[in-house]
Motif scaffolding. Structure first.
Motif, PDB file in Angstrom:
ATOM      1  N   UNK A  45       0.835  -1.206   0.000  1.00 57.78           N
ATOM      2  CA  UNK A  45       0.000   0.000   0.000  1.00 57.78           C
ATOM      3  C   UNK A  45       0.869   1.255   0.000  1.00 57.78           C
ATOM      4  N   UNK A  46       1.850   1.266   0.880  1.00 60.37           N
ATOM      5  CA  UNK A  46       2.718   2.440   0.973  1.00 60.37           C
ATOM      6  C   UNK A  46       3.505   2.658  -0.318  1.00 60.37           C
ATOM      7  N   UNK A  47       4.142   1.615  -0.807  1.00 58.47           N
ATOM      8  CA  UNK A  47       5.001   1.737  -1.988  1.00 58.47           C
ATOM      9  C   UNK A  47       4.209   2.123  -3.228  1.00 58.47           C
ATOM     10  N   UNK A  48       3.100   1.447  -3.473  1.00 57.88           N
ATOM     11  CA  UNK A  48       2.339   1.730  -4.689  1.00 57.88           C
ATOM     12  C   UNK A  48       1.610   3.066  -4.617  1.00 57.88           C
ATOM     13  N   UNK A  49       1.270   3.513  -3.417  1.00 56.13           N
ATOM     14  CA  UNK A  49       0.688   4.847  -3.259  1.00 56.13           C
ATOM     15  C   UNK A  49       1.731   5.909  -3.573  1.00 56.13           C
ATOM     16  N   UNK A  50       2.937   5.745  -3.063  1.00 61.78           N
ATOM     17  CA  UNK A  50       4.012   6.682  -3.380  1.00 61.78           C
ATOM     18  C   UNK A  50       4.290   6.679  -4.883  1.00 61.78           C
ATOM     19  N   UNK A  51       4.331   5.496  -5.472  1.00 63.43           N
ATOM     20  CA  UNK A  51       4.584   5.396  -6.913  1.00 63.43           C
ATOM     21  C   UNK A  51       3.509   6.145  -7.705  1.00 63.43           C
ATOM     22  N   UNK A  52       2.257   5.952  -7.337  1.00 61.63           N
ATOM     23  CA  UNK A  52       1.161   6.642  -8.017  1.00 61.63           C
ATOM     24  C   UNK A  52       1.247   8.151  -7.792  1.00 61.63           C
ATOM     25  N   UNK A  53       1.591   8.553  -6.580  1.00 58.92           N
ATOM     26  CA  UNK A  53       1.733   9.982  -6.276  1.00 58.92           C
ATOM     27  C   UNK A  53       2.848  10.620  -7.098  1.00 58.92           C
ATOM     28  N   UNK A  54       3.912   9.874  -7.347  1.00 60.35           N
ATOM     29  CA  UNK A  54       5.009  10.396  -8.176  1.00 60.35           C
ATOM     30  C   UNK A  54       4.543  10.644  -9.610  1.00 60.35           C
ATOM     31  N   UNK A  55       3.731   9.730 -10.115  1.00 65.65           N
ATOM     32  CA  UNK A  55       3.160   9.919 -11.451  1.00 65.65           C
ATOM     33  C   UNK A  55       2.276  11.161 -11.455  1.00 65.65           C
ATOM     34  N   UNK A  56       1.459  11.304 -10.429  1.00 65.83           N
ATOM     35  CA  UNK A  56       0.569  12.459 -10.350  1.00 65.83           C
ATOM     36  C   UNK A  56       1.364  13.770 -10.286  1.00 65.83           C
ATOM     37  N   UNK A  57       2.449  13.774  -9.516  1.00 63.85           N
ATOM     38  CA  UNK A  57       3.277  14.981  -9.416  1.00 63.85           C
ATOM     39  C   UNK A  57       3.892  15.347 -10.770  1.00 63.85           C
TER      40      UNK A  57
END
Length: 95
Positions: A45-57
């Motif tokens: 959850x933590x890793x894939x949320x960060x990964x998705x947030x990086x794409x969003x940024x």
């Protein structure tokens, strides 16, 4: 943004190749290491949320592939939550 795949082995021995839009997965998992099911789900959850947030940024929208991968991991992992001995192995990273 460098994407990667990581291969896991579920407690029943079934292997799955998972997707991440970011190398952040390597900050959370280690090749060859096994994780108790609850820890694995939490780290995913933590890793894939960060990964998705990086794409969003970078692009202005979250990564639907990362969110979908997390949903698949959570669905599959739910089958093992009642087994206190259940462990998931991070087999390898594919860059």
């Amino acid at each position: 943004m460098p994407e990667m795949r990581f291969v896991i082995a579920w407690p029943d021995g079934r292997e799955e190749t998972c997707y991440s839009p970011s190398l952040v997965i390597k900050d959370f998992f280690e090749e060859g290491r096994t994780y108790p099911i609850r820890e694995f789900l939490d780290l995913s959850r933590k890793a894939l949320t960060i990964a998705s947030d990086r794409v969003e940024a970078k692009y202005g929208y979250p990564c639907s592939l990362a969110r979908g991968q997390l949903a698949r991991i959570e669905t599959a992992g739910a089958l093992f939550l009642n087994d206190a001995e259940a462990r998931v192995r991070c087999q390898s990273f594919i860059l």
